[in-house]
Design an enzyme around this catalytic site. Structure first.
Site, PDB file in Angstrom:
ATOM      1  N   LYS A   1      47.052  28.952  10.965  1.00 49.98           N
ATOM      2  CA  LYS A   1      46.476  27.608  10.832  1.00 49.98           C
ATOM      3  C   LYS A   1      45.326  27.429  11.818  1.00 49.98           C
ATOM      4  O   LYS A   1      45.150  28.221  12.745  1.00 49.98           O
ATOM      5  CB  LYS A   1      47.553  26.550  11.078  1.00 49.98           C
TER       6      LYS A   1
ATOM      7  N   TYR B   1      21.312  16.526  31.762  1.00 49.85           N
ATOM      8  CA  TYR B   1      21.387  15.075  31.622  1.00 49.85           C
ATOM      9  C   TYR B   1      21.973  14.415  32.865  1.00 49.85           C
ATOM     10  O   TYR B   1      22.929  14.895  33.460  1.00 49.85           O
ATOM     11  CB  TYR B   1      22.256  14.706  30.416  1.00 49.85           C
TER      12      TYR B   1
END
Length: 368
Positions: A40, A263
Protein backbone atom coordinates in the site's frame (compact mmCIF):
# COMPACT_ATOMS: atom_id res chain seq x y z
CA UNK A 1 1.88 13.28 -11.00
CA UNK A 2 4.71 14.05 -13.42
CA UNK A 3 7.95 12.20 -12.64
CA UNK A 4 11.13 14.26 -12.81
CA UNK A 5 13.36 12.11 -14.99
CA UNK A 6 15.19 15.20 -16.29
CA UNK A 7 16.26 16.44 -12.86
CA UNK A 8 19.27 15.07 -10.92
CA UNK A 9 17.24 13.83 -7.95
CA UNK A 10 16.39 10.15 -7.64
CA UNK A 11 15.59 7.25 -5.35
CA UNK A 12 17.43 3.94 -5.58
CA UNK A 13 15.60 0.80 -4.48
CA UNK A 14 17.77 -2.21 -3.73
CA UNK A 15 15.72 -5.21 -4.81
CA UNK A 16 18.27 -7.58 -3.29
CA UNK A 17 17.57 -6.05 0.12
CA UNK A 18 13.83 -6.65 -0.27
CA UNK A 19 14.43 -10.24 -1.33
CA UNK A 20 16.76 -10.83 1.61
CA UNK A 21 14.29 -9.42 4.12
CA UNK A 22 11.54 -11.64 2.74
CA UNK A 23 13.73 -14.74 2.67
CA UNK A 24 14.91 -14.18 6.25
CA UNK A 25 11.31 -13.83 7.41
CA UNK A 26 10.19 -16.90 5.47
CA UNK A 27 12.99 -18.95 7.01
CA UNK A 28 11.46 -18.48 10.45
CA UNK A 29 7.88 -19.18 9.39
CA UNK A 30 6.26 -22.62 9.29
CA UNK A 31 5.84 -23.80 5.69
CA UNK A 32 2.06 -23.66 6.11
CA UNK A 33 2.09 -19.89 6.72
CA UNK A 34 1.92 -17.61 3.68
CA UNK A 35 3.73 -14.29 3.49
CA UNK A 36 1.72 -11.48 1.95
CA UNK A 37 3.65 -8.41 0.86
CA UNK A 38 2.03 -5.16 1.99
CA UNK A 39 2.48 -2.73 -0.91
CA UNK A 40 0.00 0.00 0.00
CA UNK A 41 0.94 3.68 -0.28
CA UNK A 42 3.09 3.03 -3.35
CA UNK A 43 4.87 0.28 -1.40
CA UNK A 44 5.63 2.69 1.44
CA UNK A 45 7.21 5.01 -1.12
CA UNK A 46 9.30 2.30 -2.76
CA UNK A 47 7.16 1.80 -5.90
CA UNK A 48 4.21 -0.59 -5.87
CA UNK A 49 4.68 -2.45 -9.16
CA UNK A 50 8.41 -3.12 -9.00
CA UNK A 51 8.26 -4.03 -5.32
CA UNK A 52 5.38 -6.42 -5.99
CA UNK A 53 7.40 -8.11 -8.74
CA UNK A 54 10.41 -8.39 -6.45
CA UNK A 55 8.34 -9.74 -3.57
CA UNK A 56 6.69 -12.34 -5.79
CA UNK A 57 10.09 -13.46 -7.07
CA UNK A 58 11.19 -13.84 -3.45
CA UNK A 59 8.23 -16.07 -2.62
CA UNK A 60 5.43 -13.78 -1.45
CA UNK A 61 2.09 -15.54 -1.90
CA UNK A 62 -0.06 -12.45 -2.24
CA UNK A 63 -0.42 -8.74 -1.64
CA UNK A 64 -2.18 -6.38 0.74
CA UNK A 65 -3.16 -2.86 -0.26
CA UNK A 66 -5.13 -0.05 1.36
CA UNK A 67 -7.55 0.91 -1.42
CA UNK A 68 -9.20 -0.78 -4.38
CA UNK A 69 -7.33 1.41 -6.87
CA UNK A 70 -4.02 -0.07 -5.70
CA UNK A 71 -5.39 -3.57 -6.21
CA UNK A 72 -6.59 -2.70 -9.71
CA UNK A 73 -3.17 -1.23 -10.53
CA UNK A 74 -1.60 -4.57 -9.65
CA UNK A 75 -4.08 -6.44 -11.84
CA UNK A 76 -3.41 -4.04 -14.73
CA UNK A 77 0.34 -4.55 -14.28
CA UNK A 78 0.00 -8.28 -14.89
CA UNK A 79 -0.68 -9.76 -11.45
CA UNK A 80 -3.76 -11.49 -12.81
CA UNK A 81 -3.98 -14.58 -10.60
CA UNK A 82 -2.34 -13.36 -7.41
CA UNK A 83 -4.18 -13.05 -4.12
CA UNK A 84 -4.86 -9.37 -3.34
CA UNK A 85 -6.61 -8.10 -0.22
CA UNK A 86 -7.85 -4.54 0.24
CA UNK A 87 -7.35 -3.68 3.91
CA UNK A 88 -9.28 -0.41 3.93
CA UNK A 89 -12.88 0.53 3.29
CA UNK A 90 -14.38 0.04 -0.17
CA UNK A 91 -17.59 1.65 -1.42
CA UNK A 92 -20.53 -0.74 -1.83
CA UNK A 93 -20.95 0.38 -5.43
CA UNK A 94 -17.42 -0.86 -6.16
CA UNK A 95 -17.97 -4.35 -4.75
CA UNK A 96 -18.86 -5.77 -8.14
CA UNK A 97 -15.69 -4.30 -9.68
CA UNK A 98 -13.66 -6.07 -7.02
CA UNK A 99 -15.55 -9.31 -7.53
CA UNK A 100 -15.02 -9.30 -11.30
CA UNK A 101 -11.30 -8.76 -10.74
CA UNK A 102 -11.06 -11.48 -8.06
CA UNK A 103 -9.96 -8.97 -5.44
CA UNK A 104 -10.71 -9.75 -1.79
CA UNK A 105 -12.32 -6.99 0.25
CA UNK A 106 -12.40 -6.18 3.95
CA UNK A 107 -15.84 -6.16 5.57
CA UNK A 108 -16.29 -4.50 8.95
CA UNK A 109 -20.02 -3.62 9.00
CA UNK A 110 -23.06 -5.84 8.64
CA UNK A 111 -25.04 -3.30 6.64
CA UNK A 112 -22.32 -3.16 3.97
CA UNK A 113 -23.41 -6.61 2.81
CA UNK A 114 -27.04 -5.61 2.28
CA UNK A 115 -28.39 -5.32 -1.27
CA UNK A 116 -25.10 -5.89 -3.05
CA UNK A 117 -25.33 -6.27 -6.82
CA UNK A 118 -22.73 -8.82 -7.88
CA UNK A 119 -21.93 -10.51 -11.18
CA UNK A 120 -19.24 -12.74 -9.68
CA UNK A 121 -18.34 -14.21 -6.31
CA UNK A 122 -17.02 -11.62 -3.89
CA UNK A 123 -14.39 -12.88 -1.48
CA UNK A 124 -14.50 -11.07 1.85
CA UNK A 125 -12.29 -10.91 4.93
CA UNK A 126 -14.01 -10.07 8.20
CA UNK A 127 -12.12 -7.39 10.12
CA UNK A 128 -12.25 -7.73 13.90
CA UNK A 129 -11.65 -4.67 16.06
CA UNK A 130 -9.85 -6.34 18.93
CA UNK A 131 -8.51 -3.08 20.30
CA UNK A 132 -7.09 -0.95 17.49
CA UNK A 133 -10.27 1.11 17.43
CA UNK A 134 -10.39 1.86 13.70
CA UNK A 135 -12.39 -0.62 11.62
CA UNK A 136 -13.96 -3.91 12.58
CA UNK A 137 -16.78 -5.81 14.24
CA UNK A 138 -16.51 -6.16 18.00
CA UNK A 139 -18.86 -8.95 19.06
CA UNK A 140 -19.36 -12.64 18.43
CA UNK A 141 -22.97 -11.91 17.48
CA UNK A 142 -21.88 -9.63 14.64
CA UNK A 143 -19.38 -12.22 13.44
CA UNK A 144 -21.96 -15.02 13.39
CA UNK A 145 -24.51 -12.89 11.56
CA UNK A 146 -22.00 -11.93 8.88
CA UNK A 147 -20.98 -15.58 8.57
CA UNK A 148 -24.64 -16.54 8.13
CA UNK A 149 -25.14 -13.86 5.49
CA UNK A 150 -22.17 -15.12 3.49
CA UNK A 151 -23.33 -18.72 3.84
CA UNK A 152 -26.81 -17.90 2.56
CA UNK A 153 -25.59 -15.82 -0.38
CA UNK A 154 -23.89 -17.96 -3.01
CA UNK A 155 -22.12 -14.88 -4.39
CA UNK A 156 -20.33 -14.18 -1.10
CA UNK A 157 -17.37 -16.18 0.18
CA UNK A 158 -16.09 -15.58 3.71
CA UNK A 159 -12.50 -16.20 2.72
CA UNK A 160 -10.75 -14.74 5.76
CA UNK A 161 -10.90 -13.18 9.19
CA UNK A 162 -8.27 -10.91 10.70
CA UNK A 163 -7.33 -8.23 13.17
CA UNK A 164 -4.58 -5.66 13.61
CA UNK A 165 -2.48 -5.21 16.73
CA UNK A 166 -2.01 -1.72 18.18
CA UNK A 167 1.06 -2.48 20.31
CA UNK A 168 2.87 -5.31 18.53
CA UNK A 169 5.87 -3.02 18.13
CA UNK A 170 6.28 -2.67 21.89
CA UNK A 171 8.15 -4.98 24.25
CA UNK A 172 5.37 -4.84 26.85
CA UNK A 173 2.79 -7.39 25.69
CA UNK A 174 -0.24 -7.15 27.99
CA UNK A 175 -2.41 -5.16 25.55
CA UNK A 176 -1.24 -7.34 22.67
CA UNK A 177 -2.34 -10.42 24.62
CA UNK A 178 -5.72 -8.85 25.37
CA UNK A 179 -6.26 -8.21 21.67
CA UNK A 180 -5.23 -11.73 20.72
CA UNK A 181 -7.60 -13.24 23.30
CA UNK A 182 -10.53 -11.14 22.04
CA UNK A 183 -9.79 -12.10 18.45
CA UNK A 184 -9.62 -15.79 19.32
CA UNK A 185 -12.97 -15.57 21.10
CA UNK A 186 -14.61 -14.18 17.98
CA UNK A 187 -12.77 -16.63 15.73
CA UNK A 188 -13.94 -19.66 17.71
CA UNK A 189 -17.53 -18.39 17.63
CA UNK A 190 -17.72 -19.04 13.89
CA UNK A 191 -19.26 -22.30 12.73
CA UNK A 192 -16.63 -22.74 10.02
CA UNK A 193 -13.04 -21.54 10.05
CA UNK A 194 -12.31 -19.36 7.00
CA UNK A 195 -9.47 -20.28 4.66
CA UNK A 196 -7.28 -17.44 5.90
CA UNK A 197 -6.91 -16.42 9.52
CA UNK A 198 -4.30 -13.68 9.81
CA UNK A 199 -3.26 -11.28 12.55
CA UNK A 200 0.48 -10.62 12.27
CA UNK A 201 1.95 -7.44 10.85
CA UNK A 202 5.73 -6.99 10.58
CA UNK A 203 6.21 -6.39 14.30
CA UNK A 204 4.06 -9.31 15.39
CA UNK A 205 5.62 -11.66 12.85
CA UNK A 206 9.10 -10.74 14.04
CA UNK A 207 8.45 -10.87 17.78
CA UNK A 208 5.45 -13.20 18.10
CA UNK A 209 5.91 -15.86 15.39
CA UNK A 210 3.57 -18.25 17.21
CA UNK A 211 0.52 -16.25 16.07
CA UNK A 212 1.16 -16.56 12.35
CA UNK A 213 -2.06 -18.52 11.78
CA UNK A 214 -2.41 -18.95 7.98
CA UNK A 215 -0.63 -15.82 6.72
CA UNK A 216 1.35 -12.79 7.83
CA UNK A 217 1.13 -9.28 6.43
CA UNK A 218 4.77 -8.27 5.90
CA UNK A 219 4.99 -4.52 5.45
CA UNK A 220 7.53 -2.09 6.89
CA UNK A 221 10.19 -4.72 7.54
CA UNK A 222 10.06 -6.00 3.97
CA UNK A 223 11.63 -2.64 3.13
CA UNK A 224 14.33 -3.14 5.76
CA UNK A 225 12.89 -0.74 8.30
CA UNK A 226 12.25 -1.54 11.96
CA UNK A 227 8.61 -1.28 13.12
CA UNK A 228 9.75 0.78 16.11
CA UNK A 229 13.01 1.89 17.68
CA UNK A 230 11.98 0.12 20.89
CA UNK A 231 12.30 -3.35 19.38
CA UNK A 232 15.34 -2.72 17.18
CA UNK A 233 17.69 -4.74 19.43
CA UNK A 234 15.16 -7.58 19.77
CA UNK A 235 14.84 -8.48 16.10
CA UNK A 236 15.54 -12.10 15.10
CA UNK A 237 17.60 -11.03 12.08
CA UNK A 238 19.15 -7.90 10.61
CA UNK A 239 16.92 -5.88 8.33
CA UNK A 240 18.42 -4.46 5.14
CA UNK A 241 17.07 -1.01 4.17
CA UNK A 242 16.10 -0.90 0.51
CA UNK A 243 15.68 2.83 -0.12
CA UNK A 244 18.29 5.51 -0.72
CA UNK A 245 17.61 9.11 -1.75
CA UNK A 246 20.14 11.10 -3.75
CA UNK A 247 20.43 14.43 -5.49
CA UNK A 248 23.17 16.60 -6.99
CA UNK A 249 24.37 20.13 -6.39
CA UNK A 250 23.02 22.33 -9.16
CA UNK A 251 24.61 25.55 -7.89
CA UNK A 252 27.60 26.14 -5.62
CA UNK A 253 28.62 29.55 -4.35
CA UNK A 254 30.53 31.27 -1.57
CA UNK A 255 28.68 33.43 0.93
CA UNK A 256 30.17 36.48 2.58
CA UNK A 257 29.41 37.40 6.19
CA UNK A 258 25.93 38.91 6.31
CA UNK A 259 24.60 37.05 3.25
CA UNK A 260 21.26 35.29 3.86
CA UNK A 261 19.54 32.39 2.09
CA UNK A 262 15.99 31.19 1.42
CA UNK A 263 12.57 32.48 2.46
CA UNK A 264 12.41 34.67 5.52
CA UNK A 265 16.19 35.16 5.51
CA UNK A 266 16.26 32.85 8.53
CA UNK A 267 19.88 31.84 7.93
CA UNK A 268 22.65 34.44 7.70
CA UNK A 269 26.32 33.62 7.25
CA UNK A 270 28.63 34.86 9.99
CA UNK A 271 31.79 34.04 8.06
CA UNK A 272 32.81 33.13 4.53
CA UNK A 273 31.32 29.74 3.68
CA UNK A 274 30.34 27.56 0.74
CA UNK A 275 26.75 26.57 0.11
CA UNK A 276 24.98 24.48 -2.51
CA UNK A 277 21.47 24.46 -3.91
CA UNK A 278 19.79 21.06 -4.30
CA UNK A 279 16.91 20.42 -6.74
CA UNK A 280 14.53 18.86 -4.20
CA UNK A 281 11.99 20.38 -1.84
CA UNK A 282 8.81 19.89 0.10
CA UNK A 283 6.83 19.22 -3.09
CA UNK A 284 8.86 16.01 -3.32
CA UNK A 285 8.31 15.02 0.31
CA UNK A 286 11.39 16.69 1.79
CA UNK A 287 9.19 18.69 4.12
CA UNK A 288 10.09 22.04 5.67
CA UNK A 289 10.85 20.43 9.03
CA UNK A 290 14.03 19.00 7.46
CA UNK A 291 15.58 22.44 7.91
CA UNK A 292 18.43 22.03 10.39
CA UNK A 293 18.88 18.34 9.59
CA UNK A 294 21.85 17.21 7.51
CA UNK A 295 22.87 15.37 4.35
CA UNK A 296 26.09 13.67 3.29
CA UNK A 297 28.54 15.16 0.78
CA UNK A 298 31.69 13.20 0.14
CA UNK A 299 30.94 11.23 3.29
CA UNK A 300 30.81 14.38 5.44
CA UNK A 301 27.79 15.86 7.17
CA UNK A 302 26.40 19.04 5.65
CA UNK A 303 23.54 20.87 7.41
CA UNK A 304 20.37 22.00 5.66
CA UNK A 305 20.22 25.76 6.13
CA UNK A 306 17.38 28.21 5.77
CA UNK A 307 13.87 27.12 4.94
CA UNK A 308 13.28 24.17 2.65
CA UNK A 309 11.52 25.51 -0.46
CA UNK A 310 8.92 23.84 -2.64
CA UNK A 311 11.46 22.66 -5.21
CA UNK A 312 14.88 23.53 -3.81
CA UNK A 313 16.94 23.16 -0.64
CA UNK A 314 20.19 24.81 0.44
CA UNK A 315 23.00 23.12 2.36
CA UNK A 316 26.16 24.45 3.98
CA UNK A 317 29.27 22.73 2.62
CA UNK A 318 32.36 21.76 4.62
CA UNK A 319 34.45 23.16 1.77
CA UNK A 320 34.14 24.01 -1.92
CA UNK A 321 32.58 21.30 -4.10
CA UNK A 322 32.03 21.10 -7.82
CA UNK A 323 28.59 21.66 -9.29
CA UNK A 324 27.15 18.23 -10.03
CA UNK A 325 28.59 16.63 -6.90
CA UNK A 326 26.41 13.85 -5.48
CA UNK A 327 24.49 14.42 -2.25
CA UNK A 328 23.07 11.63 -0.08
CA UNK A 329 19.89 12.48 1.79
CA UNK A 330 19.10 8.91 2.89
CA UNK A 331 21.69 6.19 2.40
CA UNK A 332 25.41 5.46 2.63
CA UNK A 333 28.31 7.63 1.51
CA UNK A 334 32.00 6.86 2.14
CA UNK A 335 31.34 4.80 5.26
CA UNK A 336 28.79 7.14 6.80
CA UNK A 337 25.03 6.60 6.74
CA UNK A 338 21.85 8.59 7.17
CA UNK A 339 18.88 6.31 7.75
CA UNK A 340 15.14 6.83 7.55
CA UNK A 341 15.21 6.33 11.32
CA UNK A 342 17.66 9.23 11.67
CA UNK A 343 15.35 11.47 9.68
CA UNK A 344 12.31 10.25 11.62
CA UNK A 345 13.96 11.01 14.94
CA UNK A 346 14.81 14.55 13.82
CA UNK A 347 11.31 15.10 12.43
CA UNK A 348 9.64 13.62 15.52
CA UNK A 349 7.85 10.98 13.47
CA UNK A 350 8.32 7.37 12.33
CA UNK A 351 10.29 5.84 9.48
CA UNK A 352 7.03 4.86 7.73
CA UNK A 353 6.16 8.53 7.24
CA UNK A 354 9.64 9.46 6.02
CA UNK A 355 9.49 7.06 3.06
CA UNK A 356 5.76 7.43 2.36
CA UNK A 357 6.22 11.19 2.00
CA UNK A 358 8.58 10.69 -0.95
CA UNK A 359 6.19 11.05 -3.84
CA UNK A 360 6.24 10.03 -7.48
CA UNK A 361 7.81 13.27 -8.67
CA UNK A 362 11.08 11.59 -7.65
CA UNK A 363 11.97 8.79 -10.08
CA UNK A 364 12.75 5.35 -8.68
CA UNK A 365 15.72 3.42 -10.03
CA UNK A 366 15.83 -0.28 -9.21
CA UNK A 367 19.15 -2.00 -8.69
CA UNK A 368 20.30 -5.57 -8.10
Amino acid sequence: MVTGWHRPTWIEIDRAAIRENIKNEQNKLPESVDLWAVVKANAYGHGIIEVARTAKEAGAKGFCVAILDEALALREAGFQDDFILVLGATRKEDANLAAKNHISLTVFREDWLENLTLEATLRIHLKVDSGMGRLGIRTTEEARRIEATSTNDHQLQLEGIYTHFATADQLETSYFEQQLAKFQTILTSLKNRPTYVHTANSAASLLQPQIGFDAIRFGISMYGLTPSTEIKTSLPFELKPALALYTEMVHVKELAPGDSVSYGATYTATEREWVATLPIGYADGLIRHYSGFHVLVGGELAPIIGRVCMDQTIIKLPREFQTGSKVTIIGKDHGNTITADDAAQYLDTINYEVTCLLNERIPRKYIH
